[in-house]
Design an enzyme around this catalytic site. Structure first.
Site, PDB file in Angstrom:
ATOM      1  CG  ASN A 220      28.856  -3.449   8.431  1.00  0.00           C
ATOM      2  OD1 ASN A 220      29.957  -3.729   7.988  1.00  0.00           O
ATOM      3  ND2 ASN A 220      28.409  -2.188   8.473  1.00  0.00           N
ATOM      4  CE  LYS A 299      28.001  -5.337  30.284  1.00  0.00           C
ATOM      5  NZ  LYS A 299      28.647  -6.430  30.979  1.00  0.00           N
ATOM      6  CE  LYS A 354      23.036   4.742  -1.810  1.00  0.00           C
ATOM      7  NZ  LYS A 354      23.520   4.765  -0.449  1.00  0.00           N
TER       8      LYS A 354
END
Ligand code: CTP
Length: 410
Positions: A220, A299, A354
């Site tokens: 990300n 790959k 959490k």
């Protein structure tokens, strides 16, 4: 609106007396003077006669924009007491380089030149003395120097470094003066309140990378900047800091122990191992929620004529924050919530889910990679907005908020 903010200079309003004693590291003092001025400080340079053999007062006058003092007999001062006048408005004396001879003289309380006289005559309660030793490794290791060092520390002197490595004499070892940017970071840290002294702080930062094959993976856009800023601010506040960092190219803040990891599971292992001996855990990392079930050793190649692109089965990564928050002796846990919308609603939901006492909410896409941010602290008692500022300023405020809550808990 995303208006960039420039950080307030870290030494704005500080007046520093910069002493130079004799040594080849005097050449670094020129750069250090520039760094101090750039950081907002006013700098008054004082040089010993030996320092003048290595660098001229002209250079330091030009860089500090003030005449340099070199002699206790300087008639420019109306009362002829430069040694008194120089430190009355000073926030600190920093001697860089501090030679073995200067340290010996200071340890004995001698006052046979302007610099040692100024150090002795300073108001000891409000004008701290910081020394950046610079000498050959044998001189540094000599029992006499080590004895002087212990005496100086006992007298309340702060020692910056020294570093280790190649020396001007060709030898390798301890005794190098710290680099100007390192000295600056040490001085800035010195002025920060020690709100987390004696505390152990664990931080996760950056993205994680979940490999698909040897060249591809899921990740990300987290830059790690916020987490690194929190690590720096916690270290400046006197904490001993462990930073578990995903793949980012950021320098390690001074004094911080860094553990580099790639995947969420590696981050989980490193963080849960360190959590047991931590007082605070700040989870700034943007942990990849999922990873590919299988890793292709080779790959993955395009196959001519293949009808569909490859597809990957994903599995969920362990939640580091939730796991640590549920430990028997859990540290004080702080989560981050990077959202794209409905910020407070999501933050509050994460606080519950959490099981942590504090969530720091921010708009992810607006902050990734930027140097500034806007944060909202969300806890059981309500919300507090920290207005847009550079990430280090925000990190310092967050550290103060954490310290206040730890104090209230104790
Ligand atoms: N976090 C974590 N381990 C994970 C996922 C998240 O420690 N596997 C921590 C993050 O470091 C952050 C907080 O949990 O402090 C919230 O992360 P976020 O990604 O916003 O929450 P998620 O639970 O993943 O929820 P969602 O992605 O659905 O918003």
């Amino acid at each position: 609106m995303n208006v960039p903010t420039s950080p307030a200079p870290d030494l704005a309003g500080k007046h520093i007396v910069l002493g130079l004693s004799g040594g080849i590291a005097c050449y670094k003092a020129a750069d250090f003077t520039r760094e101090l001025v750039k950081a907002g400080a006013t700098v008054q340079v004082v040089m010993t006669e030996a320092a003048e053999r290595f660098i001229t007062p002209v250079t330091l006058q030009a860089l500090s924009n003030r005449p340099v003092f070199t002699s206790q007999w300087d008639a420019r001062e109306a009362n002829n007491m430069a040694h008194i006048n120089l430190t009355r408005a000073a926030d600190a004396i920093v001697v860089a380089p501090a030679s073995a001879d200067l340290m010996a003289r200071l340890a004995q309380g001698r006052a046979d030149d302007l610099l040692s006289l100024t150090c002795l005559a300073r108001p000891i309660e409000r004008c701290p003395l910081l020394l950046a030793p610079a000498m050959n490794r044998e001189m540094w290791a000599h029992p006499a120097t080590q004895r002087n060092l212990a005496q100086l520390r006992a007298d309340g002197t702060t020692i910056l470094g020294p570093g280790s490595g190649d020396q001007a004499c060709g030898e390798i070892g301890d005794g190098r003066m710290l680099e100007p940017t390192e000295l600056l970071a040490e001085l800035i840290a010195f002025f920060q309140p020690k709100l987390l002294a004696g505390r152990r702080v664990l931080i996760t930062a950056g993205p994680t990378f979940e490999p698909i094959d040897p060249v591809r993976g899921l990740t990300n856009r987290s830059s790690g900047k916020m987490g690194f800023a929190v690590a720096r601010a916690a270290a400046e506040a006197g904490a001993s800091v462990t930073l578990v960092a995903g793949p980012v190219h950021l320098p390690t803040p001074r004094g911080v122990t860094r553990i580099d990891v790639i995947t969420a599971r590696q981050m989980f292992d490193a963080a849960t191992r360190a959590a047991a001996s931590s007082d605070v855990f700040v989870a700034t990392a943007a942990v990849a929620d999922w990873r590919p079930v299988a890793f292709n050793d080779h790959k993955i190649k395009k196959r001519p004529g293949a009808k569909a692109p490859p597809s990957f089965e994903l599995t969920e990564n362990p939640d580091i924050l939730t796991t640590i928050a549920r430990l028997d002796k859990a540290p004080y846990c702080v989560g981050f919530a990077a959202e794209s919308h409905d910020l407070l609603e999501h933050a509050r939901e994460k606080l519950e889910r959490k099981g942590v006492p504090l969530i720091v909410a921010n708009l992810g896409p607006a902050t990734f990679g930027q140097d500034d941010n806007m944060l909202t602290l969300v806890d059981a008692s309500g919300e507090r907005e920290l207005p847009r500022a550079d990430k280090l300023t925000l990190a310092r405020t967050l550290v103060a908020e954490i310290a206040r809550r730890l104090g209230a808990r104790a």
